[in-house]
Each structure stands twice: as C-alpha cells, then as structure tokens.
Enzyme design. Structure first.
Site, mmCIF file in Angstrom:
data_model
loop_
_atom_site.group_PDB
_atom_site.id
_atom_site.type_symbol
_atom_site.label_atom_id
_atom_site.label_comp_id
_atom_site.label_asym_id
_atom_site.label_seq_id
_atom_site.Cartn_x
_atom_site.Cartn_y
_atom_site.Cartn_z
ATOM 1 N N HIS A 67 0.830 -1.202 0.000
ATOM 2 C CA HIS A 67 0.000 0.000 0.000
ATOM 3 C C HIS A 67 0.874 1.265 0.000
ATOM 4 O O HIS A 67 0.562 2.253 -0.672
ATOM 5 C CB HIS A 67 -0.921 -0.028 1.224
ATOM 6 C CG HIS A 67 -1.725 1.213 1.420
ATOM 7 N ND1 HIS A 67 -1.369 2.208 2.310
ATOM 8 C CD2 HIS A 67 -2.874 1.642 0.825
ATOM 9 C CE1 HIS A 67 -2.254 3.171 2.266
ATOM 10 N NE2 HIS A 67 -3.183 2.871 1.375
ATOM 11 N N GLU A 70 2.064 1.934 -3.434
ATOM 12 C CA GLU A 70 1.003 2.527 -4.260
ATOM 13 C C GLU A 70 0.989 4.039 -4.096
ATOM 14 O O GLU A 70 0.871 4.792 -5.071
ATOM 15 C CB GLU A 70 -0.342 1.927 -3.852
ATOM 16 C CG GLU A 70 -1.545 2.544 -4.532
ATOM 17 C CD GLU A 70 -2.746 2.633 -3.629
ATOM 18 O OE1 GLU A 70 -3.362 3.717 -3.557
ATOM 19 O OE2 GLU A 70 -3.080 1.612 -2.982
ATOM 20 N N HIS A 71 1.112 4.512 -2.852
ATOM 21 C CA HIS A 71 1.148 5.957 -2.602
ATOM 22 C C HIS A 71 2.364 6.606 -3.250
ATOM 23 O O HIS A 71 2.252 7.627 -3.928
ATOM 24 C CB HIS A 71 1.191 6.218 -1.086
ATOM 25 C CG HIS A 71 -0.143 6.246 -0.428
ATOM 26 N ND1 HIS A 71 -0.598 7.317 0.305
ATOM 27 C CD2 HIS A 71 -1.140 5.329 -0.396
ATOM 28 C CE1 HIS A 71 -1.809 7.064 0.764
ATOM 29 N NE2 HIS A 71 -2.157 5.851 0.362
ATOM 30 N N GLU A 142 -4.654 7.682 7.468
ATOM 31 C CA GLU A 142 -5.552 6.792 6.728
ATOM 32 C C GLU A 142 -5.855 5.537 7.547
ATOM 33 O O GLU A 142 -6.997 5.080 7.594
ATOM 34 C CB GLU A 142 -4.910 6.419 5.396
ATOM 35 C CG GLU A 142 -5.799 5.582 4.497
ATOM 36 C CD GLU A 142 -5.151 5.273 3.156
ATOM 37 O OE1 GLU A 142 -5.606 4.303 2.510
ATOM 38 O OE2 GLU A 142 -4.206 5.981 2.759
#
Length: 430
Positions: A67, A70-71, A142
């Site tokens: 993840h 991905e950022h 998040e």
C-alpha cells in the site's frame, strides 16, 4: 497478437505477452467515447515474506509496504502524476488489495498520451528516505480513519478469527508501528521483485485500434531495460483448523451492536481452472439461494427482528484463501449468530435447494452479469480479478449456465462444516 472471439456476447479480445513478460489485453469498444486503462501487479498486502529478485533467501518486510508503494509511485522528483493526468484530461487512481495493486486512468481525450503516462510513472520508481518519512504521517491518518470505521473493524475481526497467523488478518495499510519501520530500501526491494513486467498485466478498454495500440505499448516497453524475470516465491504461515478463534468481540462507539458470522474454507482451492471457477460460482449461487432477500431464511430472520436492511453476505476466494461472511446490525447479536450457524449447518435439508430455485438464481446471476458488461470500469476491474488461466470474465455466463443442483450440493458439503465457523461482535461502549 492473439485474437479471441466471444460471439455469445459480441466481444473480441486482443492479447499479447511482450518480450519482457508483460501481458497486454485490449478490448475495442467502438460505440464508447471513454477509454479506461488499468495496470496491475500480482502483489498485495499479504505478500510480505518472499525471496527477492536475484536472491536465494526469504526476506520479510514490514506490513503495509504494498500500500505504501502505491502511494509513493505517484510522487516523482519533479512532478505530481495526478496533476499530469489532469492536464491531459484524465482522471487517475490506484488501489491495493490483499493480492493485487492496480493503477488506472479514464479519459476521452489524449488516450495514447495517458497510456504512456500510466506505463511510465509505474515503471519509474523514485523514493528517498525524506519522502518516505513524510508519507508515513499521511498513511498513519488513513489507518486511523479505517480503525474508526465499525464495518471495517467487523470485517477484520472475523479475518483475525480465521487467520490469526496469516497476514490476511492485518490491515492492508499496515499499522502505525509497521509503517514507521518502512524504509526506501524496503520499497525498492519489493518494487524490483513484484513490479517486474512478467508479474504484471495491462488492460485497455474503449474506442481504440488494437493494432495501433499494441504497437504503441510495445514500442514503449522496448525502450526500457528490465532484468530477466523469475518465478516469485512467497511464504505464508501454516494455518490449522485448531487455530481458528471461534468467538471474539470488541467495544466501539456504535449505537447498535454488530455481528458477523464467518465460514472459512478449509480444503485447498481446486487447481484446475474450470473446477476453481465452477466451485467459486457454485458457492455464490448457493449463498444467494439460501440467504438472498427473497429466500425464506432471510424473511424469517427479518420478521424475527434479527436482521435489517444492513444484512449482507459475501464469498471471497483468492490465491491462498477463501471464506464467506454474513453480517448485520442487530439488537440481538448472539441470537443472530446462533440462527445463522443453525441455518448453515442444516442447509443440506433446506427447502430452498431445489432445481427450480437453482434455475432462477442462475438466470438472475447471468442477467446481472450481462448488464454489468455495459460498464468499462466493471470489465477492466473484473477481468484480471476473475482470470483463471485461459478462462476469463467473458466465459462466466456459459459456466453459470452449466452449473447444476448437484454442483451446489457438492460445494456445500465441501465448504459448510461446523469446525470452519466463527463469529465476531462489536458492542456499544459501556
């Protein structure tokens, strides 16, 4: 370039595996103005213990790297990729799941330019320790947002019951503790292992010329250097039947209790492609017949006040796991769970499992599937998610039609077992 015809639904797929191993799939849709592209790597949050590219020993990285990657791929040294897509008239996004990470765009103009941008930004990583440390605060926020979401906590509560050792029970974004351990070196290690073209596929759908589009993509890839790909070795903890946590609960700031009953697949997923998708679809049909909104079981629980409109169920199956979950908001969480368990274990005697109901459920599933094929986004997302060897999304209607009541009963006997059941509750804070 291979051309695959699907005359029953009037679709034609063009696909080719390029010299560097990248699989490219093109689906022309001449009557559409929009084009949708999705670039996917077979790498998700559970892939944290593996043998890196050109190494021989297993390495374990902190939870949340997929993840985090991905950022970070959207951030370059001298530009913001989101802004670049916006200037080219495209919207862009990305998402990470347990087993995949995808980057996507949609546009009506500058399609070729946007495809090149998609390929180039994903295949050009730029990480520094400074930029990585800056991102940690953003991702921590998040994570906290999801920790405050009761439905998210309910879902991961049942996953933790099922898979207390397997990384499936860990939040896709990781934890504040794990992401603070992530370094730029970790990101590059995972990137070079899992973002090799041979572990990825590119799907483009819209108003396109397949020959011109394939040539454009192939030329772009030929200009880039990649080391030879290799089969990626992943490692997961062994999960035994006795490891399943039968019941657990937490307290959160909710107005009503929440309950979820889960059923973990204990047997290995069939290896044969046709058997796998037949098993998956049989379970989905079985659950729809037993607990869909028109079933007697649903109406009985609804009339007894055990469930309301929040009731839902889902069957999930992927590389190394499969399970079903049934959840609802309810004033009687334990009673709901007891009733769900009772209905599942006695489903072999359910009056719902008839030839007539199977035929109706198949007809409904095929109709919903065919209706969904009008959506470019649905096709693009589901194509890679439902790919079983040479069997694809476009074979699904034929497979649904071939399924019989006996297939459902076989799948039921294999999947629904008392030792595979678990439950999880969320109670309002005292």
């Amino acid at each position: 370039m291979k051309k695959v015809l699907y005359p029953a639904i009037n679709e034609t797929i063009y696909k080719k595996t390029l010299a560097n191993g990248l699989e490219v799939i093109l689906l022309p849709k001449k009557d559409y103005h929009k084009t949708y592209g999705i670039f996917t790597t077979n790498y998700g949050s559970i892939d944290n213990d593996f043998i890196p590219l050109n190494e021989s020993e297993y390495t374990k990285v902190p939870d949340g790297v997929a993840h985090f990657l991905e950022h970070k791929l959207f951030e370059k040294e001298d530009e913001d990729v989101f802004q670049k897509f916006g200037k080219q008239g495209a919207s862009s996004n990305a998402f990470t799941s347990f087993t995949r990470t995808s980057y996507l765009f949609s546009s009506t103009d500058n399609v070729k330019q946007n495809i090149l941008t998609l390929l180039d930004f994903v295949q050009d990583p730029y990480f520094t320790e400074e930029s990585v440390n800056k991102e940690k605060g953003i991702i921590e926020q998040e994570i906290q947002m999801y920790q405050d979401d009761p439905n998210w906590r309910l879902f991961f509560g049942i996953l933790n019951n099922f898979y207390p050792k397997h990384p499936l029970h860990i939040d896709i974004a990781g934890s504040p503790e794990s992401i603070n351990k992530i370094t730029a070196e970790d990101l590059y290690l995972c990137y070079h292992t899992f973002y090799h073209p041979s572990n990825m596929n590119l799907f483009i759908i819209g108003n396109l010329n397949p020959e011109e589009m394939m040539a454009l993509i192939e030329e772009n890839q030929m200009q880039k250097d990649f080391v030879p790909g290799q089969n990626i070795e992943r490692r997961f903890p062994e999960e035994l039947e006795k490891d399943i946590i039968k019941e657990d609960s937490i307290e959160l700031s909710v107005t009503r209790p929440k309950a979820i009953v889960g059923l973990k697949g204990l047997d290995p997923i069939p290896e044969n492609d046709l058997e796998r998708i037949t098993y998956q679809t049989s379970i989905q049909l079985l659950l729809q017949i037993l607990f869909g909104v028109t079933s007697s079981h649903y109406l009985e629980m609804y009339n007894d006040g055990l469930i309301d409109d929040s009731f839902s169920f889902e069957f999930s199956m992927d590389r190394s796991f499969h399970f079903a979950d049934f959840s609802t908001d309810t004033n009687n969480p334990e009673q709901f769970a007891n009733q769900m368990v009772n209905l599942l274990l006695k489903s072999d005697k359910s009056p719902e499992l008839t030839e007539k109901n199977v035929a109706l459920a198949k007809k409904k599933m095929i109709g919903k599937h065919l209706q969904s094929l009008d959506s470019l986004e649905y096709i693009a997302h589901q194509y890679s998610a439902m790919k079983f060897g040479d069997i694809t999304l476009f074979d699904l209607a034929k497979i649904i039609e071939s399924i019989t009541l006996q297939d459902l009963l076989r799948a039921r006997d294999q999947f629904i077992r008392p030792e595979a059941l678990s439950r999880f509750y969320i109670y309002p804070k005292s």
